[in-house]
Scaffold this motif. Sequence first.
Motif, short mmCIF file in Angstrom:
data_model
loop_
_atom_site.label_atom_id
_atom_site.label_comp_id
_atom_site.label_asym_id
_atom_site.label_seq_id
_atom_site.Cartn_x
_atom_site.Cartn_y
_atom_site.Cartn_z
N LYS A 219 80.47 9.23 68.84
CA LYS A 219 79.89 10.02 67.73
C LYS A 219 80.38 11.46 67.77
CE LYS A 219 75.67 7.43 66.82
NZ LYS A 219 74.31 7.21 67.29
N ASP B 229 83.97 11.66 65.79
CA ASP B 229 83.99 10.53 64.86
C ASP B 229 84.95 10.76 63.68
OD1 ASP B 229 82.59 12.50 63.61
OD2 ASP B 229 81.00 11.19 62.85
N TYR C 145 86.00 7.56 61.80
CA TYR C 145 84.89 7.06 60.99
C TYR C 145 84.80 7.83 59.68
CZ TYR C 145 80.05 5.96 59.70
OH TYR C 145 78.92 5.56 59.03
N CYS D 235 80.25 3.85 65.84
CA CYS D 235 80.19 5.08 66.65
C CYS D 235 79.06 5.00 67.66
CB CYS D 235 80.01 6.29 65.75
SG CYS D 235 81.40 6.52 64.62
#
Lengths: 311, 311
Positions: free
Chosen positions: B203, B206, B209, B251
């Motif tokens: 995360k 990320d 993502y 994540c």
Amino acid sequence: MNKIELEKTHQRIKPYVHNTPVLTSQIINKLCDAEVYFKCENFQKMGAFKMRGAVNAILCLNTEQKTKGVVTHSSGNFAQALSLASNYLGVNAYIVMPKNAPKVKKAAVRSYGGVIIESDNTTKARETMALKVQNEKGATFIHPSNDTQVIYGQGTAAIELLKEYDDLDYLMAPIGGGGLIAGTILAAQNYSNQCKVIGAEPKEVDDAYRSLKSGKIESNDSSNTIADGLRTYLGSNNFPIIKQYIQEIICVDENEIVEAMKLVWERMKIVIEPSSAVPVAALIQNKEKFKNKKIGIIISGGNVDLSQLPF
Amino acid sequence: MNKIELEKTHQRIKPYVHNTPVLTSQIINKLCDAEVYFKCENFQKMGAFKMRGAVNAILCLNTEQKTKGVVTHSSGNFAQALSLASNYLGVNAYIVMPKNAPKVKKAAVRSYGGVIIESDNTTKARETMALKVQNEKGATFIHPSNDTQVIYGQGTAAIELLKEYDDLDYLMAPIGGGGLIAGTILAAQNYSNQCKVIGAEPKEVDDAYRSLKSGKIESNDSSNTIADGLRTYLGSNNFPIIKQYIQEIICVDENEIVEAMKLVWERMKIVIEPSSAVPVAALIQNKEKFKNKKIGIIISGGNVDLSQLPF
């Protein structure tokens, strides 16, 4: 011990244990100018060779004995091994552990299905409690390293290694209670023509080295070694085998053990426990002796507390 | 990218890399209620999958290019990979590393035969220095994750896994610069009928993502993750592959990465680096999704500094 009996042992335990992989490392071969074959019992069920002896000891009991269960005193890998082996084989396992044994070890025994019976912390208290369990439950006592069937079982790691590599010059294993090294000797005698067995021991607990010199079982005044699996001493069944047939015992310093452990973790990317690093250290400290030789090393286990690493 | 080209890549690099073992763990299968196959690139030469891409990129150069050498900027595994691959293939490797790179990483590059060229610590300074080396030495620049031949090379880990297990439902890999995940996608497309590829990312970084959501390459404001191999961002060659074909990106939190790493070390007895633990964490955090499925995970590497462990 003849080969037929050893082979029967191997066939008997096969369904319950892993035929663990044999790994090699170009870096370590280059470092030692030798060919080193690591028999990785750290990948064994419950993380150590002890599973082999525990399974064999239970399989050799008669039906009545199996019904009544087994008992041992151990706070190490054998406690977990006997618990898991008993679980597989539908037998009750009573594990006598000192009150001050680490919680994580007690939790491991419970997770494998063993019943923990607490004793006071002295060796005498543990033995007395184990005797009490034998009497009350009718359970059969299985010694972690001196039981004959345990010794035969431990030898099967070397049998597998020698079946795969039949031209080893040396086989090395750590010496704690003596079960593994005695089993390894029996395997080498029966599955190889030339392979010599060398034991490795921390200098801090060099009882086996001194026992070999004095001809009788010696103990240790202190147990100040990181190799926590090797703090015990030899037994009446394994010592005669060791005394008669071992090539030599090499003792190593604590910092040599830690360095060897670090080398294996860093270069081979496998987690081994300090006891397993002892023969690796013995090899590295004696390069001239092992130059151009083929050496098998029994990596005894991989159970370490990651919060207590020496690095 | 068709299968013939991928297969040629695999055959081309085969003599220079290990076909790494695929390990399984009864404990992790039970924990996840799934079948998980770990492709162990931590056992790859120099300890990471990066060796595959580096070897392929060099093998695809013409004779003149090989004579003049290769250059990259990296302070991580690719620096070591390009050094070792160049060493094997008799090519000079110039590695631009920031002045503040850890000594241990510089020592590793040197031990594999790479020539270190120091730059200031900014990305711009590293890129400028790499360009200077290209001009002065005539060396070919090889990007650690965006070079096309590097991407194809990285895909061979998944090819080996899919050749051994052709019925996987999912393939998971960490996402850093995007070379591994893009190569893995190409492999799944060509060597499986049904296998979906899922990326895993911390995360804290990320970027992939967010790139998938926004449709353009995003970067990270900070790089505060233990998974030091994943702090980079995607490239112009690998992003189109990822954008078009990846199933999803999961994540995970930092503590989930550390817990997954600890689980693998303790239970599987193998040393994996934090980046490798990221897809393991993604699996464990999404058990329902993966229930009863067959999942391959690319364990990207095992290069960790044992004096800096998070346990």
